[in-house]
Design a protein around this motif. Structure first.
Motif, PDB file in Angstrom:
ATOM      1  N   SER A 136       0.822  -1.208   0.000  1.00 32.95           N
ATOM      2  CA  SER A 136       0.000   0.000   0.000  1.00 32.95           C
ATOM      3  C   SER A 136       0.860   1.264   0.000  1.00 32.95           C
ATOM      4  O   SER A 136       1.911   1.314   0.649  1.00 32.95           O
ATOM      5  CB  SER A 136      -0.906  -0.007   1.240  1.00 32.95           C
ATOM      6  N   GLY A 137       0.417   2.268  -0.741  1.00 30.73           N
ATOM      7  CA  GLY A 137       1.058   3.584  -0.676  1.00 30.73           C
ATOM      8  C   GLY A 137       2.435   3.661  -1.271  1.00 30.73           C
ATOM      9  O   GLY A 137       3.252   4.484  -0.840  1.00 30.73           O
ATOM     10  N   CYS A 138       2.715   2.852  -2.296  1.00 31.06           N
ATOM     11  CA  CYS A 138       4.020   2.907  -2.978  1.00 31.06           C
ATOM     12  C   CYS A 138       3.886   3.782  -4.214  1.00 31.06           C
ATOM     13  O   CYS A 138       3.119   3.457  -5.124  1.00 31.06           O
ATOM     14  CB  CYS A 138       4.472   1.504  -3.375  1.00 31.06           C
ATOM     15  N   GLU A 139       4.610   4.881  -4.258  1.00 35.06           N
ATOM     16  CA  GLU A 139       4.480   5.847  -5.344  1.00 35.06           C
ATOM     17  C   GLU A 139       5.823   6.081  -6.027  1.00 35.06           C
ATOM     18  O   GLU A 139       6.787   6.515  -5.397  1.00 35.06           O
ATOM     19  CB  GLU A 139       3.942   7.173  -4.818  1.00 35.06           C
ATOM     20  N   LEU A 140       5.871   5.790  -7.334  1.00 35.55           N
ATOM     21  CA  LEU A 140       7.023   6.166  -8.152  1.00 35.55           C
ATOM     22  C   LEU A 140       6.636   7.419  -8.925  1.00 35.55           C
ATOM     23  O   LEU A 140       5.776   7.370  -9.803  1.00 35.55           O
ATOM     24  CB  LEU A 140       7.391   5.033  -9.124  1.00 35.55           C
ATOM     25  N   ASN A 141       7.255   8.529  -8.584  1.00 34.76           N
ATOM     26  CA  ASN A 141       6.847   9.811  -9.142  1.00 34.76           C
ATOM     27  C   ASN A 141       7.705  10.282 -10.308  1.00 34.76           C
ATOM     28  O   ASN A 141       7.452  11.338 -10.885  1.00 34.76           O
ATOM     29  CB  ASN A 141       6.850  10.874  -8.044  1.00 34.76           C
ATOM     30  N   ALA A 142       8.724   9.514 -10.669  1.00 32.48           N
ATOM     31  CA  ALA A 142       9.571   9.873 -11.805  1.00 32.48           C
ATOM     32  C   ALA A 142       8.770   9.749 -13.103  1.00 32.48           C
ATOM     33  O   ALA A 142       7.868   8.922 -13.224  1.00 32.48           O
ATOM     34  CB  ALA A 142      10.793   8.967 -11.859  1.00 32.48           C
ATOM     35  N   GLN A 143       9.119  10.580 -14.071  1.00 31.28           N
ATOM     36  CA  GLN A 143       8.440  10.514 -15.358  1.00 31.28           C
ATOM     37  C   GLN A 143       8.686   9.145 -16.003  1.00 31.28           C
ATOM     38  O   GLN A 143       9.812   8.633 -15.982  1.00 31.28           O
ATOM     39  CB  GLN A 143       8.958  11.619 -16.279  1.00 31.28           C
ATOM     40  N   ASN A 144       7.627   8.550 -16.550  1.00 29.09           N
ATOM     41  CA  ASN A 144       7.701   7.247 -17.224  1.00 29.09           C
ATOM     42  C   ASN A 144       8.043   6.097 -16.282  1.00 29.09           C
ATOM     43  O   ASN A 144       8.507   5.044 -16.727  1.00 29.09           O
ATOM     44  CB  ASN A 144       8.704   7.276 -18.387  1.00 29.09           C
TER      45      ASN A 144
ATOM     46  N   ALA B  35      -2.938 -11.284  -2.723  1.00 33.01           N
ATOM     47  CA  ALA B  35      -2.332 -10.029  -2.272  1.00 33.01           C
ATOM     48  C   ALA B  35      -3.363  -8.921  -2.375  1.00 33.01           C
ATOM     49  O   ALA B  35      -4.310  -9.006  -3.165  1.00 33.01           O
ATOM     50  CB  ALA B  35      -1.100  -9.681  -3.100  1.00 33.01           C
ATOM     51  N   THR B  36      -3.163  -7.873  -1.570  1.00 32.69           N
ATOM     52  CA  THR B  36      -4.008  -6.685  -1.626  1.00 32.69           C
ATOM     53  C   THR B  36      -3.147  -5.494  -2.002  1.00 32.69           C
ATOM     54  O   THR B  36      -2.143  -5.204  -1.334  1.00 32.69           O
ATOM     55  CB  THR B  36      -4.684  -6.426  -0.268  1.00 32.69           C
ATOM     56  N   PHE B  37      -3.516  -4.808  -3.095  1.00 31.86           N
ATOM     57  CA  PHE B  37      -2.810  -3.622  -3.560  1.00 31.86           C
ATOM     58  C   PHE B  37      -3.718  -2.410  -3.367  1.00 31.86           C
ATOM     59  O   PHE B  37      -4.854  -2.399  -3.859  1.00 31.86           O
ATOM     60  CB  PHE B  37      -2.460  -3.749  -5.045  1.00 31.86           C
ATOM     61  N   THR B  38      -3.224  -1.386  -2.679  1.00 26.10           N
ATOM     62  CA  THR B  38      -4.031  -0.172  -2.498  1.00 26.10           C
ATOM     63  C   THR B  38      -3.135   1.060  -2.529  1.00 26.10           C
ATOM     64  O   THR B  38      -2.050   1.074  -1.941  1.00 26.10           O
ATOM     65  CB  THR B  38      -4.787  -0.180  -1.153  1.00 26.10           C
ATOM     66  N   GLY B  39      -3.581   2.097  -3.238  1.00 25.01           N
ATOM     67  CA  GLY B  39      -2.922   3.392  -3.188  1.00 25.01           C
ATOM     68  C   GLY B  39      -1.532   3.442  -3.768  1.00 25.01           C
ATOM     69  O   GLY B  39      -0.742   4.330  -3.409  1.00 25.01           O
ATOM     70  N   ASN B  40      -1.197   2.541  -4.684  1.00 17.59           N
ATOM     71  CA  ASN B  40       0.110   2.570  -5.338  1.00 17.59           C
ATOM     72  C   ASN B  40       0.043   3.435  -6.593  1.00 17.59           C
ATOM     73  O   ASN B  40      -1.029   3.643  -7.165  1.00 17.59           O
ATOM     74  CB  ASN B  40       0.556   1.154  -5.668  1.00 17.59           C
ATOM     75  N   LYS B  41       1.198   3.921  -7.049  1.00 13.29           N
ATOM     76  CA  LYS B  41       1.179   4.892  -8.146  1.00 13.29           C
ATOM     77  C   LYS B  41       2.436   4.779  -8.999  1.00 13.29           C
ATOM     78  O   LYS B  41       3.550   4.653  -8.486  1.00 13.29           O
ATOM     79  CB  LYS B  41       1.072   6.311  -7.560  1.00 13.29           C
ATOM     80  N   ALA B  42       2.233   4.838 -10.320  1.00 16.92           N
ATOM     81  CA  ALA B  42       3.325   4.949 -11.285  1.00 16.92           C
ATOM     82  C   ALA B  42       2.720   5.374 -12.611  1.00 16.92           C
ATOM     83  O   ALA B  42       1.509   5.217 -12.835  1.00 16.92           O
ATOM     84  CB  ALA B  42       4.067   3.627 -11.437  1.00 16.92           C
TER      85      ALA B  42
END
Length: 218
Positions: A153-161, A180-187
């Motif tokens: 949960s809450g894993c964010e990759l904020n780099a472009q691409n 598995a449970t995935f929540t609030g991740n970002k890329a």
């Protein structure tokens, strides 16, 4: 004789207080590999056997643990933090490393994750896999159940691409998600999972995942 006895009692009290303090603040050791206590998660992986080793917590860790250094997995290892020796809550790991994911599963490495929680990794530098990067010849298995979940949960990759907020699988890698449970991740691509072409990715029915693929998967 009374003096000697007093000294012995004082030493015993000091040792007891030291032990209590170590327990209260989660001072080393924090993990076990095949039942043997070690200081860090990296130590546990380095001391694991080639196949079949199991890494757990030792019952003295805090509920929330921050790790800043990535780990390369080159052996066949199971990670199961679960509840500690006293039946307390699942130990949560937060990863703060910026240049690589928490786990890089190299050629020949197999990482099976059971009953563990990973929470929070905001990263503006790393572009491939917020928590797990599976290289060619590596295998990642997320094997949670309803009663003993794997939570990311809450894993964010904020780099472009950026690819794979939680998991990035390169060509020739293998990912199996049985539970598995995935929540609030970002890329930018694949908030939870990104798999390149020529990967072997299997996701069990019922697992909700935001994924992007270089080609179709099972």
């Amino acid at each position: 004789m009374k003096k000697i006895l007093s000294i012995i009692i004082c030493i015993a009290l000091l040792l007891t207080l030291s032990t209590v303090q170590a327990f209260a603040f989660g001072i080393n050791p924090q993990f076990k590999v095949d039942g043997v206590s070690v200081s860090t998660l990296a130590d546990a992986f380095s001391k694991a056997g080639d196949t079949g080793s199991v890494i757990t917590q030792d019952g003295k860790t805090s509920d929330f643990l921050t790790i800043s250094t990535g780990i390369e997995v080159t052996k066949d290892v199971t990670l199961s933090l679960g509840k500690d020796d006293f039946g307390l809550n699942v130990n949560r790991i937060s990863y703060t490393g910026q240049n690589a994911p928490l786990f890089t599963i190299a050629d020949g490495g197999v990482l099976t994750v059971k009953y563990s929680t990973f929470y929070g990794n905001s990263n503006a530098v790393n572009t491939y896999g917020g928590l797990f990067r599976v290289e060619k010849g590596g295998t990642l298995i997320l094997d949670g159940t309803a009663n003993e979940p794997v939570v990311i949960s809450g894993c964010e990759l904020n780099a472009q691409n950026a690819k794979g907020g939680a998991i990035y699988c390169e060509q020739g890698g293998k990912v199996i998600v049985t539970g598995a449970t995935f929540t609030g991740n970002k890329a930018a691509y694949g908030a939870d999972i990104y798999a390149e072409q020529d990967t072997d990715v299997t996701i069990a029915k019922g697992v909700k995942v935001n994924a992007a693929y270089g080609e179709s998967v099972d």
